[in-house]
Motif scaffolding. Structure first.
Motif, PDB file in Angstrom:
ATOM      1  N   CYS A  89       3.060   6.674   7.197  1.00 30.36           N
ATOM      2  CA  CYS A  89       3.089   7.311   5.878  1.00 30.36           C
ATOM      3  C   CYS A  89       2.682   6.315   4.797  1.00 30.36           C
ATOM      4  O   CYS A  89       2.898   5.115   4.940  1.00 30.36           O
ATOM      5  N   ILE A  90       2.090   6.852   3.704  1.00 29.95           N
ATOM      6  CA  ILE A  90       1.664   5.949   2.631  1.00 29.95           C
ATOM      7  C   ILE A  90       2.320   6.261   1.287  1.00 29.95           C
ATOM      8  O   ILE A  90       2.122   5.549   0.326  1.00 29.95           O
ATOM      9  N   HIS A  91       3.087   7.358   1.229  1.00 29.42           N
ATOM     10  CA  HIS A  91       3.837   7.637   0.002  1.00 29.42           C
ATOM     11  C   HIS A  91       5.289   7.909   0.361  1.00 29.42           C
ATOM     12  O   HIS A  91       5.573   8.525   1.380  1.00 29.42           O
ATOM     13  N   ILE A  92       6.193   7.460  -0.483  1.00 33.08           N
ATOM     14  CA  ILE A  92       7.582   7.873  -0.354  1.00 33.08           C
ATOM     15  C   ILE A  92       7.973   8.424  -1.712  1.00 33.08           C
ATOM     16  O   ILE A  92       7.756   7.773  -2.735  1.00 33.08           O
ATOM     17  N   TYR A  93       8.506   9.634  -1.729  1.00 38.03           N
ATOM     18  CA  TYR A  93       8.953  10.130  -3.037  1.00 38.03           C
ATOM     19  C   TYR A  93      10.335  10.759  -2.950  1.00 38.03           C
ATOM     20  O   TYR A  93      10.880  10.940  -1.876  1.00 38.03           O
ATOM     21  N   GLY A  94      10.885  11.046  -4.123  1.00 37.70           N
ATOM     22  CA  GLY A  94      12.265  11.512  -4.177  1.00 37.70           C
ATOM     23  C   GLY A  94      13.239  10.408  -3.801  1.00 37.70           C
ATOM     24  O   GLY A  94      14.279  10.655  -3.215  1.00 37.70           O
ATOM     25  N   VAL A  95      12.900   9.179  -4.141  1.00 37.84           N
ATOM     26  CA  VAL A  95      13.728   8.040  -3.724  1.00 37.84           C
ATOM     27  C   VAL A  95      15.067   8.004  -4.476  1.00 37.84           C
ATOM     28  O   VAL A  95      15.118   8.230  -5.675  1.00 37.84           O
ATOM     29  N   ARG A  96      16.128   7.798  -3.733  1.00 41.56           N
ATOM     30  CA  ARG A  96      17.459   7.631  -4.326  1.00 41.56           C
ATOM     31  C   ARG A  96      18.005   6.272  -3.900  1.00 41.56           C
ATOM     32  O   ARG A  96      17.844   5.874  -2.749  1.00 41.56           O
ATOM     33  N   ILE A  97      18.661   5.605  -4.818  1.00 43.18           N
ATOM     34  CA  ILE A  97      19.267   4.311  -4.503  1.00 43.18           C
ATOM     35  C   ILE A  97      20.769   4.405  -4.760  1.00 43.18           C
ATOM     36  O   ILE A  97      21.191   4.900  -5.798  1.00 43.18           O
ATOM     37  N   GLU A  98      21.529   3.964  -3.782  1.00 42.83           N
ATOM     38  CA  GLU A  98      22.987   4.052  -3.894  1.00 42.83           C
ATOM     39  C   GLU A  98      23.618   2.708  -3.544  1.00 42.83           C
ATOM     40  O   GLU A  98      23.175   2.034  -2.620  1.00 42.83           O
ATOM     41  N   THR A  99      24.658   2.354  -4.251  1.00 41.19           N
ATOM     42  CA  THR A  99      25.332   1.087  -3.997  1.00 41.19           C
ATOM     43  C   THR A  99      26.816   1.343  -3.780  1.00 41.19           C
ATOM     44  O   THR A  99      27.411   2.146  -4.484  1.00 41.19           O
ATOM     45  N   SER A 100      27.386   0.680  -2.776  1.00 39.14           N
ATOM     46  CA  SER A 100      28.830   0.763  -2.618  1.00 39.14           C
ATOM     47  C   SER A 100      29.346  -0.595  -2.172  1.00 39.14           C
ATOM     48  O   SER A 100      28.601  -1.428  -1.681  1.00 39.14           O
ATOM     49  N   THR A 101      30.629  -0.807  -2.364  1.00 43.49           N
ATOM     50  CA  THR A 101      31.188  -2.108  -1.997  1.00 43.49           C
ATOM     51  C   THR A 101      31.717  -2.071  -0.574  1.00 43.49           C
ATOM     52  O   THR A 101      32.195  -1.045  -0.105  1.00 43.49           O
ATOM     53  N   VAL A 102      31.626  -3.181   0.122  1.00 39.33           N
ATOM     54  CA  VAL A 102      32.333  -3.353   1.384  1.00 39.33           C
ATOM     55  C   VAL A 102      33.404  -4.412   1.130  1.00 39.33           C
ATOM     56  O   VAL A 102      33.343  -5.124   0.146  1.00 39.33           O
ATOM     57  N   ASP A 103      34.355  -4.467   2.033  1.00 39.31           N
ATOM     58  CA  ASP A 103      35.488  -5.355   1.799  1.00 39.31           C
ATOM     59  C   ASP A 103      35.064  -6.812   1.648  1.00 39.31           C
ATOM     60  O   ASP A 103      34.164  -7.275   2.330  1.00 39.31           O
ATOM     61  N   GLY A 104      35.723  -7.516   0.755  1.00 36.18           N
ATOM     62  CA  GLY A 104      35.547  -8.953   0.654  1.00 36.18           C
ATOM     63  C   GLY A 104      34.335  -9.408  -0.127  1.00 36.18           C
ATOM     64  O   GLY A 104      33.651 -10.337   0.265  1.00 36.18           O
ATOM     65  N   HIS A 155       0.822  -1.219   0.000  1.00 34.86           N
ATOM     66  CA  HIS A 155       0.000   0.000   0.000  1.00 34.86           C
ATOM     67  C   HIS A 155       0.855   1.268   0.000  1.00 34.86           C
ATOM     68  O   HIS A 155       0.353   2.351  -0.209  1.00 34.86           O
ATOM     69  N   ILE A 156       2.159   1.125   0.254  1.00 29.61           N
ATOM     70  CA  ILE A 156       3.036   2.299   0.250  1.00 29.61           C
ATOM     71  C   ILE A 156       3.591   2.479  -1.148  1.00 29.61           C
ATOM     72  O   ILE A 156       4.298   1.610  -1.655  1.00 29.61           O
ATOM     73  N   SER A 157       3.228   3.607  -1.769  1.00 27.56           N
ATOM     74  CA  SER A 157       3.729   3.820  -3.135  1.00 27.56           C
ATOM     75  C   SER A 157       5.039   4.587  -3.077  1.00 27.56           C
ATOM     76  O   SER A 157       5.221   5.468  -2.241  1.00 27.56           O
ATOM     77  N   ILE A 158       5.958   4.230  -3.943  1.00 21.56           N
ATOM     78  CA  ILE A 158       7.221   4.962  -3.974  1.00 21.56           C
ATOM     79  C   ILE A 158       7.480   5.498  -5.375  1.00 21.56           C
ATOM     80  O   ILE A 158       7.031   4.930  -6.365  1.00 21.56           O
ATOM     81  N   SER A 159       8.189   6.602  -5.423  1.00 19.39           N
ATOM     82  CA  SER A 159       8.469   7.249  -6.700  1.00 19.39           C
ATOM     83  C   SER A 159       9.795   7.979  -6.617  1.00 19.39           C
ATOM     84  O   SER A 159      10.161   8.468  -5.557  1.00 19.39           O
ATOM     85  N   ASN A 160      10.505   8.045  -7.703  1.00 12.33           N
ATOM     86  CA  ASN A 160      11.727   8.847  -7.676  1.00 12.33           C
ATOM     87  C   ASN A 160      11.668  10.002  -8.655  1.00 12.33           C
ATOM     88  O   ASN A 160      12.684  10.586  -8.979  1.00 12.33           O
ATOM     89  N   GLU A 161      10.444  10.333  -9.127  1.00  9.34           N
ATOM     90  CA  GLU A 161      10.310  11.501  -9.986  1.00  9.34           C
ATOM     91  C   GLU A 161      10.580  12.756  -9.171  1.00  9.34           C
ATOM     92  O   GLU A 161      10.099  12.876  -8.049  1.00  9.34           O
ATOM     93  N   ARG A 162      11.324  13.661  -9.742  1.00  8.51           N
ATOM     94  CA  ARG A 162      11.722  14.842  -8.963  1.00  8.51           C
ATOM     95  C   ARG A 162      10.559  15.768  -8.671  1.00  8.51           C
ATOM     96  O   ARG A 162      10.525  16.426  -7.656  1.00  8.51           O
TER      97      ARG A 162
END
Lengths: 147, 118
Positions: free
Chosen positions: A120-135, A47-54
């Protein structure tokens, strides 16, 4: 020459093979269990909608709150070896694709859970980030503004 | 203090832009936990210790940023971004930055402050 002697003499190879098998077995089991749990919880928070539109603004009048979800996840030994083998041929590293996919879904879920606790039922401005950890592991961070 | 990673603040009108504020922490892992994580690498799965560590570090970085914003007399920080970088092996830096602003609650139509190029 008895078998114990043989094993002791080739201890390194035996350990390598053992780790390979252990990694393969538990890794596959882990992955299957994780995927099942992800599917369950995604239904729970559907039921929680997410969006990354600015410039998208949900039609709801409330203050926003920053919500975060993050996960560090390790690749299993079997798949690491398999990935090393695959990379010889320059194909898609499918084993890594599934790992990252799982990590992202998990991180999104954690963010949604945090938003759910705030009511809350909406999340917007979503950013996704990836980084490496050792090993050979990866860390995924997802954040957004919940209303 | 309101925090948002958007270019505006939901339900608020931004009246004044103050400054870019940031916070950072550099963290290393616990030796024992690192060893356990190494074992976990064999079977795969979540590295709970790392997740917690990074979460804690992120909260601390956020806290430092908020302290700077408060010193400027800000009501909110908008446009928040996180970044993680490996400074040396075994240590990573968590960096968070945003723009400190003064804002007032708006009772006008929602999204009024959503003019991207003021």
């Amino acid at each position: 020459m008895d078998i114990v002697d043989l094993i002791l003499r080739n201890l390194q190879i035996v350990i390598a093979v053992l780790l390979f098998v252990v990694g393969w077995y538990f890794g596959t089991m882990n992955e299957r269990r994780h995927l099942a749990r992800l599917a369950d919880e995604e239904r729970l928070f559907a039921h929680i909608s997410i969006s990354n539109e600015r410039f998208y603004v949900p039609a709801i009048q409330s203050d926003g709150a920053l919500v975060l979800g993050s996960v560090s996840i390790a690749q299993d030994g079997f798949k690491l070896i398999f990935a090393g083998f695959l990379s010889l041929f320059g194909k898609n590293l499918t084993v890594y694709e599934s790992l990252l996919e799982r990590a992202r879904r998990e991180a999104v879920l954690r963010m949604k859970r945090q938003a759910n606790e705030l009511g809350c039922i909406h999340i917007y401005g979503v950013r996704i980030e990836t980084s490496t950890v050792d090993g050979g592991g990866v860390e995924v961070l997802v954040y957004g503004t919940a209303v | 203090m309101q925090l948002s990673n958007l270019e505006h603040l939901p339900n608020h009108t931004i009246t004044e832009r103050l400054d870019v504020v940031y916070g950072s922490t550099v963290r290393t892992k616990h030796v024992g936990k690192d060893f356990l994580a190494g074992l976990k690498n064999i079977v795969g799965g979540e590295l709970v210790a790392y997740t917690e560590l990074l979460e804690e570090a992120r909260q601390e970085a956020l806290g430092r940023m908020v302290a700077k914003a408060q010193a400027l007399g800000a009501d909110a920080v908008v446009g928040i971004r996180f970044s993680t970088s490996n400074v040396t092996t075994g240590a990573s830096e968590i960096f968070v930055y945003g723009t400190a602003v003064k804002a007032v609650k708006s009772h006008a139509s929602f999204g009024q402050s959503l003019t991207p190029f003021e």
